[in-house]
Design a protein around this motif. Structure first.
Motif, short mmCIF file in Angstrom:
data_model
loop_
_atom_site.label_atom_id
_atom_site.label_comp_id
_atom_site.label_asym_id
_atom_site.label_seq_id
_atom_site.Cartn_x
_atom_site.Cartn_y
_atom_site.Cartn_z
N LEU A 44 0.86 -1.28 0.09
CA LEU A 44 0.00 0.01 -0.04
C LEU A 44 0.75 1.18 -0.23
N PRO A 45 1.87 1.57 0.79
CA PRO A 45 2.58 2.69 0.85
C PRO A 45 3.51 2.69 -0.46
N LEU A 46 4.08 1.56 -0.96
CA LEU A 46 4.60 1.70 -2.14
C LEU A 46 3.87 1.98 -3.32
N SER A 47 2.62 1.59 -3.30
CA SER A 47 1.63 2.02 -4.20
C SER A 47 1.35 3.52 -4.52
N LEU A 48 1.24 4.07 -3.18
CA LEU A 48 1.15 5.63 -3.20
C LEU A 48 2.42 6.23 -3.67
N ILE A 49 3.48 5.79 -3.15
CA ILE A 49 4.84 6.35 -3.54
C ILE A 49 5.01 6.31 -5.23
N ALA A 50 4.73 5.14 -5.71
CA ALA A 50 4.78 4.98 -7.12
C ALA A 50 3.83 6.00 -8.05
N THR A 51 2.74 5.80 -7.32
CA THR A 51 1.64 7.00 -8.05
C THR A 51 1.96 8.22 -7.86
N SER A 52 2.43 8.72 -6.63
CA SER A 52 2.85 10.18 -6.46
C SER A 52 3.99 10.53 -7.27
N TYR A 53 5.10 9.85 -7.45
CA TYR A 53 5.95 9.89 -8.26
C TYR A 53 5.82 9.94 -9.65
N GLY A 54 4.93 8.96 -10.08
CA GLY A 54 4.50 9.04 -11.38
C GLY A 54 3.90 10.44 -11.86
N GLN A 55 2.93 10.88 -10.94
CA GLN A 55 2.45 12.10 -11.41
C GLN A 55 3.55 13.19 -11.39
N VAL A 56 4.49 13.14 -10.51
CA VAL A 56 5.61 14.11 -10.22
C VAL A 56 6.42 14.03 -11.69
N LEU A 57 6.91 12.84 -12.17
CA LEU A 57 7.63 12.78 -13.35
C LEU A 57 6.72 13.43 -14.72
N LYS A 58 5.57 13.13 -14.76
CA LYS A 58 4.60 13.54 -15.70
C LYS A 58 4.70 15.12 -15.77
N ALA A 59 4.47 15.57 -14.49
CA ALA A 59 4.31 17.32 -14.41
C ALA A 59 5.90 17.52 -14.76
N VAL A 60 6.95 17.02 -14.22
CA VAL A 60 8.15 17.62 -14.66
C VAL A 60 8.73 17.51 -16.27
N LEU A 61 8.02 16.30 -16.90
CA LEU A 61 8.37 16.30 -18.10
C LEU A 61 7.76 17.29 -19.10
N HIS A 62 6.62 18.12 -18.39
CA HIS A 62 5.93 19.13 -19.31
C HIS A 62 6.22 20.41 -18.92
N MET A 63 7.45 20.49 -18.07
CA MET A 63 7.91 21.89 -17.54
C MET A 63 8.55 22.45 -18.64
#
Length: 322
Positions: free
Chosen positions: A209-228
């Motif tokens: 469960l924590p690893l899923s939250l971590i993966a989801t959070s950083y997946g969204q972070v990576l997506k946002a960073v690539l669009h910067m």
């Protein structure tokens, strides 16, 4: 005859990592040095977060809780191990074993949950910077920390009480340098297979469960960073998250090996080495990772050193990473 838990009247014997040879004495000295360095590093980080107003932010509030866990982990295990080595004996009372197991589970589970919540903090900071003060207000941070403690204490109470309820009427030699649940269950003269299966399922749940939250959070972070569009903004976002990702890798790498890989695939010696890694090496490295890779912490340290008349040759520019 009633099934009597004879461990209530008998000590357990822990296996010491160090023998009498010179090489083991050198290894013991190295462990002692790392223990002191870890306590000192986390204490300095806690002090800097406390005294520097620029570090009074949600991220550093959560980081201060991580440092508290990193102080607690080695304190529960290393002093006992060092005392056994110096005194030449490795016994621990039933109550002492119960306390050690309880506090290790509390700290371990609470740190795992906290690391997951810290990834959410980075997600909000990168993806919703304008809403960050509202979404990560102080009440939310307190709720995060309180939740990690509550989940950890409830889990530790249940698992410790069940584990110690089993009868230990055979060997009392724990093939570990501290009282860890899997090593203790191997000594029970009752059938613990059903509980071990439930324990594995619980461990997977607590880790997944924590690893899923971590993966989801950083997946969204990576997506946002690539669009910067700004390279500077992209580098700043990567810098704010890289330290946390490193710590997550160290913590969860050892936890997955211990609690998700079946015991048939790793030996007691490997278990001891991995346990030493997450109970000593990781807590020692964490403050170094956050201080060396974080400009805010470095500037806070320079400010404190400058206040006592110790000014390094280098002096960071007045810019920070948020």
């Amino acid at each position: 005859m009633m099934d009597v838990n004879t461990s209530a009247i008998s000590d357990f014997i822990l296996v010491n990592l160090f023998g009498p040879s010179g090489s083991h004495k050198l290894l013991f000295s190295l462990v002692a040095a790392m223990f002191i360095a870890g306590l000192l590093g986390n204490a300095i980080l806690l002090f800097l977060i406390r005294v520097d107003s620029r570090l009074h932010t949600p991220m550093y509030f959560l980081l201060s809780q991580l440092s508290l866990f990193d102080v607690g982990f080695p304190l529960v295990t290393i002093p006992k191990m060092a005392s056994d080595f110096l005194q030449g004996e490795s016994s621990i009372s039933f109550g002492g074993c119960a306390a050690q197991m309880f506090f290790l589970m509390v700290i371990g589970v609470a740190e795992g949950v906290l690391l997951a919540l810290m990834s959410y903090d980075r997600y909000v900071a990168v993806c919703y910077p304008l809403q960050y003060p509202v979404l990560m207000r102080h009440q939310v941070c307190l709720l995060m920390v309180g939740s990690s403690w509550m989940v950890a204490v409830v889990n530790a109470c249940v698992q410790t009480s069940i584990t110690l309820h089993f009868p230990y009427c055979a060997s009392h030699i724990v093939d570990h340098f501290f009282c860890e649940m899997p090593a203790l269950l191997k000594l029970s003269c009752a059938d613990t297979s059903a509980y071990e299966l439930a324990l594995t399922a619980t461990g997977v749940l607590i880790l997944v469960l924590p690893l899923s939250l971590i993966a989801t959070s950083y997946g969204q972070v990576l997506k946002a960073v690539l669009h910067m569009r700004s390279v500077e903004a992209r580098n700043k976002a990567f810098a704010t998250c890289s330290s946390h990702i490193t710590v997550v890798g160290l913590f969860y790498g050892a936890a997955v090996f211990m609690y998700m890989v079946p015991s048939a695939y790793h030996s007691p010696h490997q278990d001891n080495m991995v346990s030493l890694f997450y109970s000593l090496i990781t807590p020692t490295l964490n403050p170094l990772i956050y201080s060396l890779r974080n400009r805010d912490v470095r500037m806070a340290l320079v400010k404190v050193l400058g206040g006592v008349g110790v000014k390094p040759q280098w002096w960071p520019r007045e810019e920070t990473l948020r």
